[in-house]
Design an enzyme around this catalytic site. Structure first.
Site, mmCIF file in Angstrom:
data_model
loop_
_atom_site.group_PDB
_atom_site.id
_atom_site.type_symbol
_atom_site.label_atom_id
_atom_site.label_comp_id
_atom_site.label_asym_id
_atom_site.label_seq_id
_atom_site.Cartn_x
_atom_site.Cartn_y
_atom_site.Cartn_z
ATOM 1 N N ASN A 177 0.798 -1.229 0.000
ATOM 2 C CA ASN A 177 0.000 0.000 0.000
ATOM 3 C C ASN A 177 0.826 1.272 0.000
ATOM 4 O O ASN A 177 0.325 2.350 0.328
ATOM 5 C CB ASN A 177 -0.956 -0.012 1.196
ATOM 6 C CG ASN A 177 -1.733 -1.303 1.281
ATOM 7 O OD1 ASN A 177 -1.527 -2.089 2.196
ATOM 8 N ND2 ASN A 177 -2.587 -1.573 0.296
ATOM 9 N N VAL A 201 1.104 6.950 0.104
ATOM 10 C CA VAL A 201 0.454 5.947 0.950
ATOM 11 C C VAL A 201 -1.001 5.775 0.525
ATOM 12 O O VAL A 201 -1.712 6.761 0.319
ATOM 13 C CB VAL A 201 0.509 6.393 2.429
ATOM 14 C CG1 VAL A 201 -0.283 5.470 3.314
ATOM 15 C CG2 VAL A 201 1.950 6.482 2.895
ATOM 16 N N CYS A 202 -1.436 4.527 0.386
ATOM 17 C CA CYS A 202 -2.835 4.218 0.108
ATOM 18 C C CYS A 202 -3.468 3.757 1.420
ATOM 19 O O CYS A 202 -3.264 2.635 1.855
ATOM 20 C CB CYS A 202 -2.931 3.113 -0.946
ATOM 21 S SG CYS A 202 -4.617 2.646 -1.330
ATOM 22 N N LEU A 203 -4.174 4.654 2.044
ATOM 23 C CA LEU A 203 -4.785 4.357 3.339
ATOM 24 C C LEU A 203 -6.139 5.064 3.393
ATOM 25 O O LEU A 203 -6.203 6.298 3.367
ATOM 26 C CB LEU A 203 -3.856 4.852 4.454
ATOM 27 C CG LEU A 203 -4.175 4.466 5.873
ATOM 28 C CD1 LEU A 203 -4.190 2.954 6.047
ATOM 29 C CD2 LEU A 203 -3.142 5.064 6.824
#
EC number: 2.3.2.23
Length: 184
Positions: free
Chosen positions: A76, A84-86
């Site tokens: 991620n 960041v993939c959050l």
């Protein structure tokens, strides 16, 4: 809170007064780097990353931009940009959250529980799902190679010296100290 700027100041000060090393950029509170340590009992334990934080003018109503400066192997996290993939930062951010939540809850949770079904790094996601042992080995290799305290301090030295003119033809590189690795 009466204004986003007061909230921004309060949140950044709260982060600075905590156990985190915060380094402001351009003497403002809109951009800064934070030293972040991998969570205990995770593959990232012992790793140290420099996290770049950019606060939009509408913070806390709009989420901060968060990215890893030094490399990390994670499904991620984009390996090249450090993005960041959050979900909690990108989609479901709320003004109830603050910067301490990002560093004490959200990022540790991201590293403890990677989500291979929603990847920014397809190679890491694929490896995590197909060959867990190889994935764990690569994570640890990246931690050893890129996530040490000296990596984040050396990176700062490189940033500081980028604009300098080396008229004597020498660079601040320490590659000369490593046998068998000549500078190109």
């Amino acid at each position: 809170m009466s204004s986003p700027s007061k909230r921004r100041e309060m949140d950044v000060m709260k982060l600075m007064m905590s156990d985190y090393n915060v380094e402001t950029i351009n003497d403002g509170l809109n951009e800064f780097n934070v030293e972040f340590h991998g969570p205990k009992e995770s593959l990232y334990e012992g790793g140290v990353w420099k996290i770049r934080v950019e606060l939009p003018d509408a913070y806390p109503y709009k989420s901060p931009s968060i990215g890893f400066v030094n490399k990390i192997f994670h499904p991620n996290v984009d390996e090249l940009s450090g993005s960041v993939c959050l979900d909690v930062i990108n989609q479901s951010w709320s003004p109830m959250f603050d910067l301490l939540n990002v560093f004490e809850v959200f990022l540790p949770q991201l590293l403890l529980y990677p989500n291979a079904s929603d990847p920014l790094n397809g190679d890491a996601a694929s490896m995590m799902m197909k060959n867990k042992d190889q994935y764990e080995k690569k994570v640890k290799e990246y931690c050893e190679r890129y996530a040490k305290k000296e990596n984040i301090t050396n990176e700062r030295l490189e940033e500081d010296s980028e604009d300098e003119d080396f008229s004597d033809g020498k660079s601040a590189s320490s590659d000369e100290d490593i046998a068998g690795h000549a500078d190109p």
